[in-house]
Motif scaffolding. Structure first.
Motif, PDB file in Angstrom:
ATOM      1  N   ARG A  41       5.745  -6.554  -4.867  1.00 42.37           N
ATOM      2  CA  ARG A  41       5.571  -5.864  -6.142  1.00 42.37           C
ATOM      3  C   ARG A  41       5.217  -4.424  -5.857  1.00 42.37           C
ATOM      4  O   ARG A  41       4.414  -4.140  -4.961  1.00 42.37           O
ATOM      5  N   ASP A  42       5.832  -3.499  -6.597  1.00 42.38           N
ATOM      6  CA  ASP A  42       5.544  -2.080  -6.365  1.00 42.38           C
ATOM      7  C   ASP A  42       4.871  -1.532  -7.616  1.00 42.38           C
ATOM      8  O   ASP A  42       5.492  -1.466  -8.680  1.00 42.38           O
ATOM      9  N   VAL A  43       3.592  -1.217  -7.482  1.00 40.31           N
ATOM     10  CA  VAL A  43       2.861  -0.698  -8.658  1.00 40.31           C
ATOM     11  C   VAL A  43       2.560   0.773  -8.478  1.00 40.31           C
ATOM     12  O   VAL A  43       1.805   1.364  -9.233  1.00 40.31           O
ATOM     13  N   SER A  44       3.096   1.387  -7.452  1.00 41.03           N
ATOM     14  CA  SER A  44       2.716   2.778  -7.152  1.00 41.03           C
ATOM     15  C   SER A  44       3.009   3.667  -8.358  1.00 41.03           C
ATOM     16  O   SER A  44       2.183   4.474  -8.780  1.00 41.03           O
ATOM     17  N   ALA A  45       4.181   3.413  -8.994  1.00 41.38           N
ATOM     18  CA  ALA A  45       4.541   4.270 -10.141  1.00 41.38           C
ATOM     19  C   ALA A  45       3.434   4.236 -11.197  1.00 41.38           C
ATOM     20  O   ALA A  45       2.910   5.269 -11.619  1.00 41.38           O
ATOM     21  N   GLU A  46       3.037   3.013 -11.559  1.00 39.68           N
ATOM     22  CA  GLU A  46       1.981   2.916 -12.570  1.00 39.68           C
ATOM     23  C   GLU A  46       0.765   3.743 -12.136  1.00 39.68           C
ATOM     24  O   GLU A  46       0.259   4.592 -12.882  1.00 39.68           O
ATOM     25  N   ALA A  47       0.377   3.552 -10.888  1.00 43.71           N
ATOM     26  CA  ALA A  47      -0.814   4.252 -10.418  1.00 43.71           C
ATOM     27  C   ALA A  47      -0.659   5.747 -10.647  1.00 43.71           C
ATOM     28  O   ALA A  47      -1.501   6.405 -11.262  1.00 43.71           O
ATOM     29  N   LEU A  48       0.482   6.267 -10.255  1.00 38.99           N
ATOM     30  CA  LEU A  48       0.667   7.712 -10.401  1.00 38.99           C
ATOM     31  C   LEU A  48       0.595   8.111 -11.866  1.00 38.99           C
ATOM     32  O   LEU A  48      -0.098   9.057 -12.251  1.00 38.99           O
ATOM     33  N   ASN A  49       1.276   7.307 -12.723  1.00 39.66           N
ATOM     34  CA  ASN A  49       1.236   7.658 -14.156  1.00 39.66           C
ATOM     35  C   ASN A  49      -0.206   7.709 -14.659  1.00 39.66           C
ATOM     36  O   ASN A  49      -0.618   8.632 -15.347  1.00 39.66           O
ATOM     37  N   ASP A  50      -0.940   6.651 -14.271  1.00 40.53           N
ATOM     38  CA  ASP A  50      -2.356   6.645 -14.718  1.00 40.53           C
ATOM     39  C   ASP A  50      -3.029   7.943 -14.312  1.00 40.53           C
ATOM     40  O   ASP A  50      -3.679   8.631 -15.106  1.00 40.53           O
ATOM     41  N   LEU A  51      -2.779   8.330 -13.079  1.00 45.22           N
ATOM     42  CA  LEU A  51      -3.448   9.540 -12.573  1.00 45.22           C
ATOM     43  C   LEU A  51      -3.113  10.720 -13.476  1.00 45.22           C
ATOM     44  O   LEU A  51      -3.974  11.422 -14.010  1.00 45.22           O
ATOM     45  N   ARG A  52      -1.799  10.869 -13.775  1.00 45.39           N
ATOM     46  CA  ARG A  52      -1.408  12.009 -14.600  1.00 45.39           C
ATOM     47  C   ARG A  52      -2.089  11.931 -15.961  1.00 45.39           C
ATOM     48  O   ARG A  52      -2.665  12.885 -16.478  1.00 45.39           O
ATOM     49  N   ALA A  53      -2.038  10.730 -16.526  1.00 43.61           N
ATOM     50  CA  ALA A  53      -2.640  10.566 -17.851  1.00 43.61           C
ATOM     51  C   ALA A  53      -4.080  11.068 -17.812  1.00 43.61           C
ATOM     52  O   ALA A  53      -4.547  11.851 -18.663  1.00 43.61           O
ATOM     53  N   LEU A  54      -4.795  10.681 -16.728  1.00 46.81           N
ATOM     54  CA  LEU A  54      -6.195  11.079 -16.592  1.00 46.81           C
ATOM     55  C   LEU A  54      -6.303  12.596 -16.623  1.00 46.81           C
ATOM     56  O   LEU A  54      -6.972  13.201 -17.471  1.00 46.81           O
ATOM     57  N   GLY A  57       0.834  -1.187   0.000  1.00 46.43           N
ATOM     58  CA  GLY A  57       0.000   0.000   0.000  1.00 46.43           C
ATOM     59  C   GLY A  57       0.871   1.239   0.000  1.00 46.43           C
ATOM     60  O   GLY A  57       2.079   1.161   0.318  1.00 46.43           O
ATOM     61  N   LEU A  58       0.297   2.341  -0.398  1.00 45.24           N
ATOM     62  CA  LEU A  58       1.059   3.579  -0.472  1.00 45.24           C
ATOM     63  C   LEU A  58       0.857   4.421   0.766  1.00 45.24           C
ATOM     64  O   LEU A  58      -0.245   4.502   1.315  1.00 45.24           O
ATOM     65  N   LEU A  59       1.946   5.043   1.193  1.00 39.38           N
ATOM     66  CA  LEU A  59       1.829   6.022   2.268  1.00 39.38           C
ATOM     67  C   LEU A  59       1.343   7.320   1.656  1.00 39.38           C
ATOM     68  O   LEU A  59       1.420   7.504   0.434  1.00 39.38           O
ATOM     69  N   PRO A  60       0.881   8.255   2.439  1.00 37.89           N
ATOM     70  CA  PRO A  60       0.378   9.529   1.901  1.00 37.89           C
ATOM     71  C   PRO A  60       1.342  10.148   0.911  1.00 37.89           C
ATOM     72  O   PRO A  60       0.930  10.728  -0.091  1.00 37.89           O
ATOM     73  N   ASP A  61       2.652  10.020   1.111  1.00 41.14           N
ATOM     74  CA  ASP A  61       3.578  10.677   0.180  1.00 41.14           C
ATOM     75  C   ASP A  61       3.829   9.813  -1.036  1.00 41.14           C
ATOM     76  O   ASP A  61       4.737  10.081  -1.826  1.00 41.14           O
ATOM     77  N   GLY A  62       3.127   8.738  -1.170  1.00 34.72           N
ATOM     78  CA  GLY A  62       3.225   7.955  -2.386  1.00 34.72           C
ATOM     79  C   GLY A  62       4.250   6.845  -2.344  1.00 34.72           C
ATOM     80  O   GLY A  62       4.346   6.038  -3.247  1.00 34.72           O
ATOM     81  N   THR A  63       5.004   6.770  -1.270  1.00 31.74           N
ATOM     82  CA  THR A  63       5.993   5.663  -1.204  1.00 31.74           C
ATOM     83  C   THR A  63       5.298   4.422  -0.666  1.00 31.74           C
ATOM     84  O   THR A  63       4.443   4.522   0.221  1.00 31.74           O
ATOM     85  N   PRO A  64       5.674   3.266  -1.206  1.00 27.16           N
ATOM     86  CA  PRO A  64       5.049   2.027  -0.738  1.00 27.16           C
ATOM     87  C   PRO A  64       5.500   1.687   0.681  1.00 27.16           C
ATOM     88  O   PRO A  64       6.627   1.964   1.059  1.00 27.16           O
ATOM     89  N   SER A  65       4.615   1.110   1.471  1.00 27.27           N
ATOM     90  CA  SER A  65       4.931   0.770   2.856  1.00 27.27           C
ATOM     91  C   SER A  65       5.086  -0.735   2.979  1.00 27.27           C
ATOM     92  O   SER A  65       4.171  -1.494   2.661  1.00 27.27           O
ATOM     93  N   GLU A  66       6.244  -1.167   3.392  1.00 21.68           N
ATOM     94  CA  GLU A  66       6.513  -2.611   3.498  1.00 21.68           C
ATOM     95  C   GLU A  66       5.539  -3.280   4.453  1.00 21.68           C
ATOM     96  O   GLU A  66       5.171  -4.438   4.297  1.00 21.68           O
TER      97      GLU A  66
END
Lengths: 99, 523, 637, 280
Positions: free
Chosen positions: D241-254, D218-227
């Protein structure tokens, strides 16, 4: 075809297994290689028994299997406990023999 | 079963050592006195041995023999011939002086120094060495001899490494490191020699089947035991190497200057006057008796080495800056003479060599102990730190001079007799070697007189201006030695009478005859 | 009677022991003990002398066997004494002159706080010297030989606080040791050749010669040359003469007794004693004569150049002993005259030295003759005795030196052949030079105007006559130097006395005795005249003039010391230093190197044990492979 | 069938079978050694073993063939796989050698060894070749049984002892002795309070629009994944697995698409590029 080929095959497998033992660091894989070597031996035994026309070779192979089974059980147990203690299954980590 | 006299001579100091070590730490002086008494008692026993010994009797006398390790035919066999008896006496004679001279050497260091010096240990070790040396003079079983020959290294190691001069020009730290270096060097050299000898001893057992010196020697003599030439030579070399290290013969000598330089003067005397004698003695007894042919085969080389030792040692003594090292190199030169005499294989040479062992022991003891007293006063071993001592401490200077004159073998003092015998004996067979060796006496005069001139004469140095003369204890140490030097110089007959028969035996072992004078030969 | 011989030696030996071990409590009386014991020894000597005179000429040999010294198989050395005419002569000389000089020293050493030890050493010397001349075998002689060396070492270095003295003492001992080496090798050679080194069997007597002759001439020449080497060392003959000059560092009585009268003549004794050997080795004899001739000129030349009175006298001693050695080298012709010159020289040279000592005594130990002058007024007795000694040594007719030296020159010519001429010429030349330098000494010291100045401490010397204890010996010796020669010669007393021992042989001299005598007179006059011309007529400069090359060389003992220094001392230092280095780096380095390499090797081997299971497995596997290969090969073959 | 199997010269059918399966076996063995992941090695090994089983059968060792399949491939290999799972399926050890020269030494030894073996076999003179006809006359199993229970009975018994020992040994090794009694929930809670960490239960794994699995942090508020959000075992195996980057990209794309639609002019070229690569 001459059944001696079975022996050649056994020799080849045995060598491969031995090399594997030397190359791999993962204890489990090392064990597998040992199994491979044992199997190679078994094959040779079976081939011999066919050549000599008696079943002693097969008996030996049979015993080998039994022993192999026992060895695997103990060995894997060791690996597990090792992994538990040092969170790694690499044989290189167990280099306490060095002073 | 008569009283085991020889065993007693060795057991007494051994027990004394244990007892001394057991003295509680507080009673330091008690330990000293105990050690002194024990050594004196041993001296008495040794004198009894000398008296009971009959020069014209059997070769080995006062023998004792008990089975020890049956499987290997190792026996506890003791017995002395003339040479052994004399050397036992010498050892027993010198130890009391050593103890007395080292009276304060092992006192605890003045407060502030970290090193604690176990007084009891010092004297116990000395007695232990005495016991082992005496036994190795008495053992007639090769294996038994070997054991003590090796075992005496251990106490010597601790004596050298553990106790140094009270004051040292470079301070305690440097001193202790140098000491341990010297001690280790001593140990290693002698251990290597000993190991090689061990191999030879085993080889001898394989060939001969037992360890008894007498049996093997007899078998060799009557030909019932004949070794292959090569075997005999290899065994001989094995034995000789160990003895040459102990003796020390050039080029195996370098441990001696370090050891004698770093050890306290009494210990230095113990090394050169007592322990090293085992080496030369063993050459005479084991090498010549067991391997006569090989001895004759090796003679030329050994003689040359001995010659080198004589000249080389003397030259280096001239070049030394350190009093003790100078004496050490002088000793190397003298051991060269002894070995020369042994292997010249003439009765004069060998009698001379035996006599030389005794005289060298006494003369070196005199010189070295006085030097020790001198060093303990000034706290420096460097010759350059002295000068004009003769003016402030005439008695010390006088005794020092006598010791020096004995070292340069002045006629009238004991060493002259032996040195001349050795030279004559050598000259009779090998004139060239004899002549070259004679140059040694000139060099001896050089280093002795240079030492005396630089330390004792000249204007008085300020550091030595307050130097006290010899104290009573020190006089008690020196005076008897000086008397002995003079007595044996003018009347060595008592010793030679005991030694001669044994030497004749050895000569017959190696089947050598003295060369006849030309003129008689001509007639 | 024989038993007295040991007492001769025992008396001074006892003295030495008492004085040296006695400690300070004897300081008060020590010197008298020493003197008395020396005198006792002299008295015993006289008694024995009387006894010998009482016997017939051919059994004047007493022997005393004390104990067997070094009994070893086939080797026999005894402590035994032999007293014959030759030894007797020496005994009288030694104890006589010795006692006088003891007496002299009482005064001379008065202000030295170590006087007791001085007398101890003197007694030690007497004992050793007597042992030397009384021994009945060469080994015992060797003991005395080195004993006197020791005594001279102690006495030269008596003022040890002076580095120069200590060095001189050491030098003397070392140079002597070189000679001693010759003697000991000679003894060894005798032993291996004859199986003995005792006088009686070896040398025999005039009637039945010993076995010395039986050996091959080569061997005998060898022995003789070795003995000569010893003699050179002890008697300061070329090439071992360098120590004598420095030996003058010792107190003057020492110079008089040891370095003039007795010890330095031991070499002559040795040669004469070994006459039987030398007679059988003519080559060696020739060498002896050459050495003697060279030395007598060498010493004389050195004597001419020295300004130090004692060194000048030392040079003359050297030269006079050269005469004796020359004579001794001539064989039976010369032996007697050698000894006779030795005795007379003992008188006058001792006298001269004592005179010099008395002068120094009066001049605050100033030794430079250029700072003397005109002393005859201040110390008349010294002047007279010294003068008589002077006349004796230059061979003034009628005085002892005249007789003895004349005989030697005669004998030298009598050698015959060219070498006879050469030797005789050398001897004559020597006589001339002797006359020259002795006159020089005499003039510079006692004549001319006074040239002394305040010394470093600033107090002017007040020359005065020495105390009685010093003058009496001088007077006695002066008597000796005047009359001894005549007494010996008239009626051939000395010849008859010694002849049984040394044998006699009047060579046929090409010149008649008178010719020789005349020649001697001529050269004498010439020498004196030249000296007078140089030092008598014009004033002597206080600072020595630069002088000719020869003079400068002579001042430096003809550069012999420089040679020794460069060749022996420097070379020796370099040798020892390099050897020390070698010992430390090479001999020791090899050992330490092995140790280091072993350590390094094991360290490298240790790496192989890396603890990784798999590498162990590899080695196992490889091993298995090798085994299989081995078996297959076995099968194959 | 057995008769002809045990004939003097083997049939061409067997030859064909040998060559094909032999190749397979060798390849399997090689893969066992050289596969990066232990699982793959295990599978390859299993394959090889099955091939070997076939060879056993072909050689007239029927019993062994079956046992090979049942015991080895069935039991032992499964045991292997089980352990592999325990240690981590994807736990791949890099084949990069750490001990210097080890690999070359190993290969060298192996090569030499193999050659020697081959040479030995070739060298050995194996003349007589009598099949198992009469040995297997009355059944291969009976034949083996006869031998085991007569000639090799002791060895047989001993193997039994061996097996038991092994079993016990394995248990002892893996068994973990509990030294103190298990702590109750309460105690655990109190301990956590004492240590002052994670008073609340651990956070749940990250839940995203496209991804929803236990191994996604899961992501912490600042976007870094929390072990912390991932299961402990996975964490130890390092399988997060760290998918946070993808999530952020999707957001920007939106956002970007929204801007285009609203025709915002100020177009940040950077954003454009990002958007494009994100949209791919």
């Amino acid at each position: 075809m001459n059944p001696v080929n079975y022996l050649y095959l056994a020799a080849l497998l045995f060598t491969i297994g031995a090399t594997g033992v030397l190359i791999r660091r993962n204890a489990i894989v090392v064990f597998m290689c040992i199994e491979l070597m044992l199997n190679a031996c078994n094959l040779a035994f079976v081939a011999f028994s066919r050549m000599h026309g008696n079943l002693d070779g097969q008996i030996i192979a049979f015993f080998t299997m039994v022993v192999a089974a026992a060895e695997v059980v103990v060995g894997l147990a060791i690996i597990v406990s090792l992994f538990r203690t040092r969170h790694s299954a690499s044989v290189d980590d167990a280099s306490l023999m060095k002073l | 079963m008569s009283f085991p006299l020889l065993t007693a001579t060795a057991v007494l100091p051994a027990i004394g050592a244990v007892a001394t070590a057991a003295v509680p730490a507080a009673k330091r002086d008690a330990a000293k006195w105990l050690a002194l008494l024990v050594s004196l008692a041993t001296l008495v026993l040794a004198v009894v041995v000398l008296v009971r010994f009959d020069p014209d009797g059997a070769r080995y006398q006062l023998t004792e023999s008990h089975a020890w390790i049956k499987d290997f035919g190792v026996r506890y066999e003791l017995g002395v011939d003339g040479i052994g008896a004399v050397l036992v006496a010498l050892t027993a004679l010198l130890i009391p002086f050593i103890v007395l001279a080292g009276w304060h050497d092992a006192d605890p260091m003045e407060t502030g120094s970290r090193r604690w010096r176990p007084t009891q240990g010092f004297f116990a070790l000395i007695l232990a060495v005495e016991a082992m040396v005496i036994l190795s003079f008495e053992a007639t079983d090769v294996f038994l001899f070997y054991i003590f020959f090796e075992a005496m290294l251990i106490p010597m190691y601790f004596l050298i490494g553990g106790f140094g001069d009270r004051a040292h020009e470079h301070g305690e730290e440097v001193a202790s490191t140098q000491r341990s270096y010297a001690a280790v060097k001593f140990l290693l050299y002698n251990l290597v020699g000993g190991l090689i000898m061990l191999a030879a001893v085993i080889g001898l057992y394989v060939v001969a089947g037992n360890f008894s010196l007498q049996e093997i020697a007899e078998a060799r003599a009557n030909g019932s035991l004949d070794m292959a030439t090569d075997t005999e030579r290899w065994l001989f070399l094995g034995f000789f190497f160990a003895f040459a290290v102990k003796a020390p013969l050039w080029p195996l000598h370098t441990w001696l200057p370090n050891a004698m330089g770093e050890a306290t003067a009494p210990v230095a005397v113990l090394i050169t006057a007592v322990v090293d004698k085992v080496g030369t003695f063993a050459m005479l007894r084991f090498c010549l008796q067991l391997f006569p042919e090989a001895s004759k085969w090796a003679t030329p080389v050994i003689l040359v080495l001995a010659l080198i030792s004589i000249i080389y040692g003397a030259l280096l003594a001239v070049g030394q800056r350190d009093i003790k090292r100078l004496v050490a190199y002088a000793s190397i030169s003298h051991f060269g003479f002894i070995i020369l005499g042994i292997f010249a294989m003439t009765s004069q040479g060998q009698s001379g060599a035996t006599l030389y062992m005794v005289n060298h022991g006494i003369s070196t003891a005199a010189l070295m102990l006085v030097a020790g007293f001198l060093i303990s006063r000034r706290g420096s071993r460097l010759i350059a730190d002295y000068g004009g001592v003769q003016k402030v401490a005439p008695v010390l200077a006088g005794t020092f001079l006598i010791g020096g004159l004995a070292t340069l073998s002045l006629p009238g003092l004991a060493p002259f007799v032996s040195e001349f015998l050795v030279l004559v004996g050598t000259f009779a067979r090998y004139p060239a070697i004899g002549i070259i060796a004679t140059f040694g006496i000139v060099l001896a005069a050089l280093y002795t007189l240079v030492l005396y001139q630089r330390t004792m004469t000249g204007p008085v140095k300020t550091e030595v201006a307050k130097m006290p003369d010899l104290r009573a204890r020190e006089l008690v140490v020196v005076a008897p030695l000086v008397v002995l030097l003079i007595f044996l110089g003018v009347y060595p007959k008592p010793v030679t009478d005991i030694v001669n028969p044994a030497v004749q035996q050895t000569m017959s072992d190696v089947q050598k005859k003295d060369p006849q004078p030309e003129v008689e030969a001509a007639k | 009677m024989e038993n007295l011989i040991a007492l001769l030696i025992a008396a001074p030996l006892l003295g030495a022991a008492v004085l040296l071990c006695g400690g300070r409590r004897l300081d008060a009386v020590g010197h008298w003990i020493g003197t008395v014991l020396a005198a006792v020894s002299f008295v015993i000597g006289v008694v024995l002398f009387a006894d010998l005179l009482g016997r017939s000429a051919d059994d004047r040999t007493l022997t005393q066997h004390l104990w067997s010294w070094i009994p070893v198989e086939g080797f026999k050395a005894d402590v035994a004494f032999q007293l014959d005419q030759l030894s007797m002569t020496f005994v009288l000389l030694i104890t006589g002159v010795g006692s006088l000089i003891h007496l002299y020293s009482v005064g001379y050493m008065e202000h030295d706080e170590r006087r007791r030890r001085f007398f101890g050493y003197l007694n030690l010397f007497l004992a050793a010297m007597l042992l030397l001349v009384l021994a009945d075998n060469y080994l015992l002689l060797y003991v005395g030989w080195e004993g006197v060396g020791l005594a001279s070492y102690l006495l030269i270095g008596f003022w040890q606080h002076k580095p120069s003295a200590a060095t001189a003492a050491k030098k003397a001992f070392l140079v002597n040791r070189v000679g001693d080496m010759g003697l000991s090798i000679a003894v060894m050679l005798m032993f291996t050749t004859f199986g003995t080194f005792a006088f009686a069997p070896l040398l025999g007597t005039q009637e039945e010669p010993g076995i010395a002759g039986d050996a091959s001439e080569g061997t005998l020449t060898g022995i003789a040359l070795l003995l000569l080497l010893a003699a050179c060392g002890k008697s300061a003959q070329v090439p071992l003469q360098s120590w004598l000059g420095d030996a003058m560092e010792g107190p003057t009585p020492v110079s008089a007794l040891i370095h003039a009268a007795t010890m330095v003549t031991a070499g002559v004794y040795l040669i004469v004693r070994s006459g039987a050997i030398f007679n059988a080795a003519p080559d060696a004899q020739l060498v002896v004569t050459v050495v003697g001739a060279v030395t007598l000129l060498f010493g004389a030349i050195v004597g001419c150049a020295k300004d130090d009175i004692k060194k000048a006298l030392a040079g003359s001693t050297m030269s006079q002993i050269g005469y004796m050695v020359l004579a001794a080298g001539l064989g039976p012709i010369g032996y007697v005259w050698a000894i006779m010159h030795l005795v007379t020289h003992g008188f006058f040279k001792a006298g001269l030295f004592l005179g010099a000592g008395s002068v120094m005594h009066g001049m605050n130990d100033e030794v430079d003759m250029r700072r003397y002058g005109g002393l005859r007024k201040y110390m008349p007795i010294t002047f007279v005795t010294f003068g008589l000694g002077y006349l004796a040594i230059i061979g003034f007719p009628g005085l002892s030196g005249f007789f003895s030296k004349d005989k030697i020159i005669e004998a030298a010519f009598a050698k015959g052949g060219t070498e006879g001429w050469i030797l005789g010429g050398a001897a004559l030349l020597g006589a001339a030079i002797t006359a020259y330098y002795m006159t020089r000494v005499m003039l510079m010291t006692f004549f001319g105007e006074k040239r002394w100045q305040p010394d470093a401490d600033g107090h002017e010397p007040h020359p005065h006559e020495s105390p009685r204890s010093m003058t009496i010996p001088m007077i006695v010796l002066a008597f000796g130097s005047v009359f001894a020669g005549a007494f010996f010669t008239i009626g051939d007393r000395f010849l008859n006395w010694l002849e049984p021992v040394t044998g006699d042989d009047h060579g046929h001299s090409p010149l008649s005795a008178t010719t020789v005598t005349l020649a001697t007179m001529v050269v004498l006059v010439v020498g004196v005249a030249i000296a007078y011309g140089q030092y008598g007529r014009r004033p002597v400069p206080v600072v020595a003039p630069r002088g000719s090359m020869l003079t400068r060389a002579a001042r430096r003992d003809l550069l012999q010391d420089d040679f020794n220094h460069v060749v022996l001392v420097r070379g020796g230092e370099h040798l020892t230093r390099s050897l020390v280095y070698v010992d430390h780096t090479l001999v020791d380095g090899v050992v330490n190197g092995t140790a280091a390499s072993v350590g390094g090797l094991s360290g490298r081997m240790r790496r192989v044990q890396n603890g990784f299971v798999r590498s162990y497995a590899v080695s196992m596997f490889g091993g298995a492979a090798i085994l299989i290969a081995a078996t297959l090969l076995m099968r194959a073959v | 069938m057995s008769g002809q199997l045990a004939a003097y010269t083997t049939s061409t059918g067997e030859a064909f079978q040998f060559w094909v399966l032999g190749t397979v076996a060798v390849i399997g063995a090689l893969c066992t050694v050289f596969m990066k992941k232990a699982v793959h090695s295990a599978l390859c090994l299993a394959g090889t073993m099955i091939v070997l089983a076939v060879f056993y059968l072909a050689n007239g060792a029927y019993f062994l063939g079956i046992v090979q399949i049942v015991v080895y491939t069935g039991a032992i290999m499964m045991l292997f796989l089980f352990v592999v799972m325990l240690v981590g399926v994807t736990a791949a050890d890099s084949l990069r050698e750490t001990i210097r020269g080890q690999r070359w030494l190993a290969l060298l030894c192996g090569l030499g060894f193999g050659i020697l073996l081959m040479g030995g076999i070739g060298h050995a003179s194996i003349k007589e070749f009598n099949g198992l006809t009469q040995a297997n006359a009355n059944g291969n199993v009976e034949g083996l049984a006869a031998l085991i229970f007569t000639k090799y009975v002791f060895a047989f018994e001993i193997t039994g002892a061996l097996l038991i020992t092994a079993a016990v040994g394995a248990m002892v090794l893996t068994h973990r002795e509990r030294t103190e009694r298990a702590r109750t929930q309460r105690e655990l809670a109190e301990q956590r309070v004492r240590e002052g960490k994670h008073l609340p239960p651990l956070p749940a794994p990250g839940v995203y629009a496209r991804h929803n699995a236990v191994d996604i942090a899961g992501l912490l508020p600042d976007g870094t994944p929390s072990e912390l959000t991932v299961n402990k075992t996975l964490r130890e195996r390092g399988q997060i697995r760290d998918v946070s980057a993808e999530a952020l990209n999707d957001l920007r794309a939106l956002e970007q698409r929204a801007e285009e639609r609203l025709e915002r002019t100020a177009i940040d070229p950077v954003n454009v590029k990002r958007a494009e690569e994100a949209s791919k």
